[in-house]
Design a protein around this motif. Structure first.
Motif, short mmCIF file in Angstrom:
data_model
loop_
_atom_site.label_atom_id
_atom_site.label_comp_id
_atom_site.label_asym_id
_atom_site.label_seq_id
_atom_site.Cartn_x
_atom_site.Cartn_y
_atom_site.Cartn_z
N LEU A 64 -0.61 64.83 23.75
CA LEU A 64 -1.39 63.60 23.77
C LEU A 64 -1.09 62.82 25.05
O LEU A 64 0.07 62.70 25.46
CB LEU A 64 -1.05 62.74 22.55
N ASN A 65 -2.12 62.26 25.66
CA ASN A 65 -1.95 61.47 26.88
C ASN A 65 -1.86 59.97 26.61
O ASN A 65 -1.47 59.21 27.49
CB ASN A 65 -3.11 61.74 27.85
N SER A 66 -2.25 59.58 25.41
CA SER A 66 -2.22 58.15 25.07
C SER A 66 -2.00 57.99 23.58
O SER A 66 -2.15 58.94 22.80
CB SER A 66 -3.54 57.48 25.49
N ILE A 67 -1.66 56.79 23.18
CA ILE A 67 -1.47 56.50 21.76
C ILE A 67 -2.84 56.44 21.09
O ILE A 67 -3.71 55.68 21.53
CB ILE A 67 -0.73 55.17 21.58
N PRO A 68 -3.07 57.22 20.04
CA PRO A 68 -4.38 57.23 19.37
C PRO A 68 -4.56 55.99 18.49
O PRO A 68 -4.64 56.08 17.26
CB PRO A 68 -4.34 58.52 18.55
N SER A 69 -4.62 54.84 19.12
CA SER A 69 -4.59 53.56 18.41
C SER A 69 -5.70 53.42 17.38
O SER A 69 -5.47 52.96 16.26
CB SER A 69 -4.67 52.41 19.42
N TYR A 70 -6.91 53.78 17.77
CA TYR A 70 -8.03 53.57 16.86
C TYR A 70 -7.88 54.40 15.60
O TYR A 70 -8.19 53.95 14.49
CB TYR A 70 -9.36 53.90 17.56
N ALA A 71 -7.38 55.62 15.74
CA ALA A 71 -7.21 56.49 14.58
C ALA A 71 -6.10 55.99 13.67
O ALA A 71 -6.13 56.23 12.45
CB ALA A 71 -6.89 57.91 15.04
N LEU A 72 -5.13 55.27 14.23
CA LEU A 72 -3.96 54.85 13.47
C LEU A 72 -4.08 53.45 12.88
O LEU A 72 -3.38 53.13 11.91
CB LEU A 72 -2.72 54.89 14.38
N GLN A 73 -4.95 52.63 13.42
CA GLN A 73 -4.91 51.21 13.09
C GLN A 73 -5.25 50.89 11.63
O GLN A 73 -4.88 49.84 11.13
CB GLN A 73 -5.84 50.43 14.01
N ILE A 77 2.60 60.85 27.01
CA ILE A 77 2.34 59.41 27.06
C ILE A 77 3.25 58.76 28.11
O ILE A 77 4.47 58.90 28.05
CB ILE A 77 2.58 58.76 25.69
N THR A 78 2.66 58.07 29.06
CA THR A 78 3.44 57.39 30.09
C THR A 78 3.24 55.88 30.07
O THR A 78 4.05 55.15 30.63
CB THR A 78 3.08 57.91 31.49
N ILE A 79 2.17 55.42 29.45
CA ILE A 79 1.87 53.99 29.45
C ILE A 79 1.51 53.55 28.03
O ILE A 79 0.75 54.22 27.34
CB ILE A 79 0.70 53.65 30.40
N VAL A 80 2.05 52.42 27.63
CA VAL A 80 1.64 51.78 26.39
C VAL A 80 0.81 50.56 26.77
O VAL A 80 1.33 49.60 27.33
CB VAL A 80 2.85 51.36 25.53
N GLU A 81 -0.48 50.63 26.52
CA GLU A 81 -1.35 49.52 26.88
C GLU A 81 -1.02 48.28 26.06
O GLU A 81 -0.47 48.36 24.96
CB GLU A 81 -2.82 49.92 26.65
N GLU A 82 -1.41 47.14 26.58
CA GLU A 82 -1.09 45.87 25.94
C GLU A 82 -1.62 45.79 24.51
O GLU A 82 -0.98 45.24 23.63
CB GLU A 82 -1.66 44.71 26.76
#
Length: 320
Positions: free
Chosen positions: A225-234, A249-254
């Motif tokens: 995974l390249n990013s946190i799957p926020s929408y799927a987890l929220q 994952i290298t960046i956690v967006e605000e």
């Protein structure tokens, strides 16, 4: 085989109850029907015995009190029709470390309605056929880790007999590349889901639809995974632990966790575990980070604090 049969026969003639029986490093090849005649065993283990098949009548009217059967590390390739027929009291079945490629849709015919745990890990399954688990309405834990499963979708668990009882599903260490929409929709009671050590690079925004109010433990570590799957987890309102370590994952967006678990009062601790490039993430130079390695922990803690604060304020707005 003759000596083994004679030894077991002698035990049976004593009239003593045998609760626990273990075979190890024998050359049975086939698990024969006559082997356990006269014994009321409750726990049976046959590891490293070169068993390649199980006779259809092996357990019929013989082990009606058996609650635990372990046939790990054998050479079983196919689970045939009615292989476990007659095990009406069986609670736990483990077939870990065999070479199983095919499971007959009626393999559990006549097994009784008590089976709660099945371990099929470390075999050679390439797909999941829910019809193979027909009649297992009390199944709570299904382990399919370390196989060769390549995909899952909305139909994988459709018609699954244990849809209302399955509590834990282990799909770790397979070859799954993506989690499509509504993949687990049929498993309405699923509490723990292990998906680590696959090849997952994409998770559909509605991948976990149907288990939002039941899932508490989710492992997605060691994927790509390249990013946190926020929408799927929220919308996972009961999520208590999320493991994302070992991804790209290298960046956690605000806003990675904005409105995360919006429908649940925030009474649990959410553990987010992942490896990050902290120098890039925190925008600090290497010398400063090396002097104070605790920054990584402080950063994660500050994220938790900010997240909890945002959640509390949102709840206040919702409740007026």
């Amino acid at each position: 085989m003759g000596e083994l049969k004679e030894a077991i026969g002698n035990i049976a003639q004593t009239g003593h109850a045998v609760n626990y029986l273990k075979f190890r490093k024998n050359s049975l090849t086939i698990f024969p029907a006559f082997l356990l005649d006269g014994l009321d065993v409750t726990h049976l283990i046959a590891h490293h015995c070169n068993i390649s098949s199980i006779e259809e009548t092996a357990f019929i009217e013989k082990l009606t009190f058996l609650v635990s059967l372990h046939l790990n590390y054998n050479n079983i390739q196919v689970l045939h029709y009615g292989a476990f027929r007659g095990l009406i009291s069986l609670l736990r079945l483990s077939l870990y470390g065999n070479k199983i490629k095919t499971i007959d849709p009626n393999v559990f015919h006549g097994i009784g309605g008590n089976l709660t745990r099945i371990n099929l890990g470390a075999n050679q399954l390439t797909s999941i056929d829910s019809s193979s688990f027909f009649n297992l309405t009390t199944l709570k834990r299904l382990q399919l880790h370390e196989n060769r499963i390549t995909s899952i979708d909305v139909n994988t668990f459709k018609g699954f007999s244990a849809s209302d009882s399955l509590d834990a599903l282990n799909l770790a260490s397979n070859n799954i590349k993506e989690i499509p929409e509504k993949s687990f929709q049929s498993l309405s009671s699923l509490n723990s889901l292990a998906l680590e050590k696959n090849r997952i690079s994409a998770i559909h925004p509605f991948a976990f639809q149907g288990i939002e109010d039941s899932l508490e433990w989710l492992t997605l570590g060691d994927n790509i995974l390249n990013s946190i799957p926020s929408y799927a987890l929220q919308n996972l309102t009961r999520l208590r632990q999320l493991d994302l370590r070992g991804n790209n994952i290298t960046i956690v967006e605000e806003n990675s966790f904005k409105d995360f678990g919006l429908l649940k009062s925030f009474l649990f601790i959410l553990h987010i575990l992942f490896r990050l490039d902290l120098r890039q993430l925190m925008n600090v130079d290497s010398e400063r980070l090396d002097k104070n390695p605790s920054h990584s922990q402080l950063f994660l803690k500050s994220r938790f604090i900010e997240f909890r604060h945002m959640k509390t304020e949102t709840e206040k707005l919702m409740t007026g």
